[in-house]
Design a protein around this motif. Structure first.
Motif, short mmCIF file in Angstrom:
data_model
loop_
_atom_site.label_atom_id
_atom_site.label_comp_id
_atom_site.label_asym_id
_atom_site.label_seq_id
_atom_site.Cartn_x
_atom_site.Cartn_y
_atom_site.Cartn_z
N LEU A 72 0.82 -1.22 0.00
CA LEU A 72 0.00 0.00 0.00
C LEU A 72 0.85 1.27 0.00
CD1 LEU A 72 -2.72 -1.03 2.60
CD2 LEU A 72 -3.15 -0.49 0.19
N GLY A 73 2.16 1.11 0.25
CA GLY A 73 3.03 2.27 0.32
C GLY A 73 2.93 3.01 1.63
N VAL A 74 2.59 2.29 2.70
CA VAL A 74 2.43 2.89 4.02
C VAL A 74 3.54 2.39 4.93
CG1 VAL A 74 0.92 3.06 6.02
CG2 VAL A 74 -0.07 3.02 3.74
N LYS A 75 4.19 3.32 5.63
CA LYS A 75 5.22 2.96 6.59
C LYS A 75 4.59 2.87 7.98
CE LYS A 75 9.11 5.04 4.10
NZ LYS A 75 10.23 6.03 4.17
N VAL A 76 4.74 1.71 8.60
CA VAL A 76 4.18 1.52 9.94
C VAL A 76 5.23 0.89 10.84
CG1 VAL A 76 1.76 1.31 9.24
CG2 VAL A 76 3.21 -0.71 9.20
N THR A 77 5.18 1.25 12.10
CA THR A 77 6.08 0.67 13.08
C THR A 77 5.49 -0.64 13.60
OG1 THR A 77 5.02 1.81 14.93
CG2 THR A 77 6.81 2.98 13.78
N GLN A 78 6.29 -1.42 14.27
CA GLN A 78 5.81 -2.66 14.87
C GLN A 78 4.75 -2.36 15.91
OE1 GLN A 78 7.16 -4.85 12.35
NE2 GLN A 78 6.66 -6.10 14.15
N GLU A 79 4.93 -1.26 16.64
CA GLU A 79 3.93 -0.88 17.64
C GLU A 79 2.59 -0.57 16.98
OE1 GLU A 79 7.89 -0.58 19.23
OE2 GLU A 79 6.99 0.34 17.44
N ARG A 80 2.67 0.14 15.86
CA ARG A 80 1.44 0.47 15.15
C ARG A 80 0.76 -0.78 14.61
NH1 ARG A 80 -2.97 3.25 15.16
NH2 ARG A 80 -3.99 3.27 13.13
N LEU A 81 1.52 -1.72 14.07
CA LEU A 81 0.96 -2.97 13.59
C LEU A 81 0.24 -3.71 14.72
CD1 LEU A 81 3.71 -4.47 11.23
CD2 LEU A 81 1.44 -3.65 10.57
N ALA A 82 0.88 -3.74 15.89
CA ALA A 82 0.27 -4.42 17.04
C ALA A 82 -1.04 -3.75 17.42
CB ALA A 82 1.25 -4.43 18.21
N ASP A 83 -1.09 -2.41 17.39
CA ASP A 83 -2.32 -1.68 17.72
C ASP A 83 -3.43 -1.98 16.71
OD1 ASP A 83 -1.27 -0.52 19.97
OD2 ASP A 83 -0.70 1.36 18.99
N VAL A 84 -3.06 -1.98 15.42
CA VAL A 84 -4.04 -2.26 14.37
C VAL A 84 -4.64 -3.64 14.55
CG1 VAL A 84 -4.29 -2.70 11.89
CG2 VAL A 84 -3.05 -0.67 12.67
N ILE A 85 -3.79 -4.62 14.84
CA ILE A 85 -4.26 -5.99 15.04
C ILE A 85 -5.16 -6.08 16.26
CG2 ILE A 85 -3.49 -8.33 15.63
CD1 ILE A 85 -0.93 -7.64 13.95
N ARG A 86 -4.76 -5.46 17.36
CA ARG A 86 -5.54 -5.52 18.60
C ARG A 86 -6.89 -4.83 18.44
NH1 ARG A 86 -6.18 -1.63 21.98
NH2 ARG A 86 -4.38 -0.48 21.15
N MET A 87 -6.90 -3.66 17.80
CA MET A 87 -8.14 -2.90 17.67
C MET A 87 -9.10 -3.51 16.64
SD MET A 87 -6.98 1.10 17.96
CE MET A 87 -5.80 1.01 16.59
N SER A 88 -8.60 -4.45 15.84
CA SER A 88 -9.43 -5.03 14.78
C SER A 88 -9.64 -6.53 14.98
CB SER A 88 -8.79 -4.79 13.42
OG SER A 88 -8.52 -3.41 13.21
N ASP A 89 -9.35 -7.05 16.16
CA ASP A 89 -9.52 -8.48 16.35
C ASP A 89 -10.99 -8.84 16.49
OD1 ASP A 89 -10.28 -7.90 18.97
OD2 ASP A 89 -8.42 -8.63 19.87
N ARG A 90 -11.28 -10.13 16.57
CA ARG A 90 -12.67 -10.59 16.56
C ARG A 90 -13.49 -10.00 17.70
NH1 ARG A 90 -15.13 -14.79 19.13
NH2 ARG A 90 -13.12 -15.58 19.87
N LYS A 91 -12.91 -9.98 18.90
CA LYS A 91 -13.66 -9.46 20.05
C LYS A 91 -13.96 -7.97 19.89
CE LYS A 91 -12.12 -12.86 23.45
NZ LYS A 91 -11.41 -13.08 24.74
N ALA A 92 -12.99 -7.22 19.36
CA ALA A 92 -13.21 -5.78 19.16
C ALA A 92 -14.30 -5.55 18.11
CB ALA A 92 -11.91 -5.12 18.72
#
Length: 327
Positions: free
Chosen positions: A244-264
């Motif tokens: 996608l041409g987006v630069k993300v940190t490992q912390e940001r990836l972890a946040d994206v995954i957590r905020m978009s998981d099944r329970k969320a």
């Protein structure tokens, strides 16, 4: 006594013929004008080079992917309802698709993203190619199907596509449960019966839907596997972010995954529902419908049982092999 004039039968026939001809000419003129308008609209609606289409066979995890992608593209996007997700990444098949495309969803870093379940076609729905596999011409289609007749609802016009894919045994089991809960098929229909129905297809059956994107010409397709998002979410999303041409940190990836998981996502659905489905099926939620279910990669074995996929879905093994799945 004044003699009444009797109409000449020949003149009557000629007058009627002229009237019919004039009416036919008006209809032809209207059809011609409509076609001219469609051509002009199609030309205007060509996706921009950096537009992205999220495509998938139904129940492959595209709602999960939509939440993940939107958050990858907007680092300030924390709370996200289904209504907001639909607004930011509209479904091209539903609602005022043409107006939404021409107006464009809210730009995220100057990127527009749309969502579709259509297969990649040589010709759009309503064309000879579509009719050759049992589809109806555009002139007789209505509502949602009519919106699919017209671009931008044509994946072949896009240059950049994310194709969300999932093991068809899980996909079609989930689709069976989904269609049953919505009341689109009767509860007495078995899973095997469902796989024989048109309701188990979306333009093409699963193997042909997948193959249409594997064979998509002159299109940059990123194949996003549902199972990879489960087993290695950070690595998979990192690869997608690069595409996608987006630069993300490992912390940001972890946040994206957590905020978009099944329970969320289940909490988001419980809080505000899913406006698209709630509007189309107002009684479904009272009858137990939930868009976000277990999301398992193996639950299909218990939920739907083993069926003869080779007989009911010819070509599924070949398609899975081309995608790199190990059977």
């Amino acid at each position: 006594m004044v003699q009444q004039h009797q109409p000449n039968p020949t003149h009557q026939r000629l007058g009627l013929a002229a009237l019919v001809a004039a009416f036919a000419a008006l209809i032809a003129l209207g059809i011609s004008a409509e076609r001219r308008i469609d051509v002009a609209e199609v030309a205007r609606e060509t996706p921009r080079p950096d537009d992205v289409l999220l495509a998938s066979f139904p129940k492959s995890g595209s709602h999960w992917a939509r939440f993940l992608i939107l958050r990858l593209l907007d680092e300030n996007l924390d709370a996200l309802s289904f209504a907001e997700a639909e607004r930011r990444m509209p479904d091209l098949e539903l609602g005022p698709a043409r107006q939404a495309f021409n107006r464009g969803p809210p730009a995220v870093r100057h990127r527009r993203v749309f969502k579709s379940h259509q297969p990649w076609r040589v010709g759009a729905i309503g064309t000879a190619e579509h009719r050759s596999v049992g589809g109806d011409p555009c002139g007789v289609l209505r509502n949602m199907d009519w919106s699919q007749c017209l671009c931008p609802n044509c994946p072949q016009r896009w240059r950049r596509i994310i194709y969300m894919v999932r093991d068809p045994r899980a996909t079609l089991c989930s689709f069976y449960k989904f269609q049953t809960q919505l009341g689109n098929i009767v509860n007495t229909s078995s899973y095997a019966d469902f796989l024989r129905m048109d309701e188990s297809r979306y333009g093409f059956d699963w193997p042909r839907h997948v193959a249409s994107y594997l064979d998509a010409a002159e299109t940059d397709v990123f194949f996003l596997k549902y199972e990879d998002l489960h087993s290695q979410p950070e690595a998979t999303l990192s690869e997608l972010a690069t595409w996608l041409g987006v630069k993300v940190t490992q912390e940001r990836l972890a946040d994206v995954i957590r905020m978009s998981d099944r329970k969320a996502m289940q909490r988001a659905e419980a809080a505000t529902g899913t406006p698209l489905f709630d509007q189309l099926y107002p009684d479904a939620r009272r009858n137990g419908f939930r868009l976000v279910r277990e999301g398992s990669t193996t639950a299909w074995r218990d939920e739907c049982g083993e069926v003869d996929f080779d007989a009911l879905l010819p070509g599924w093994r070949e398609a899975m092999g081309r995608l790199g799945y190990a059977l």
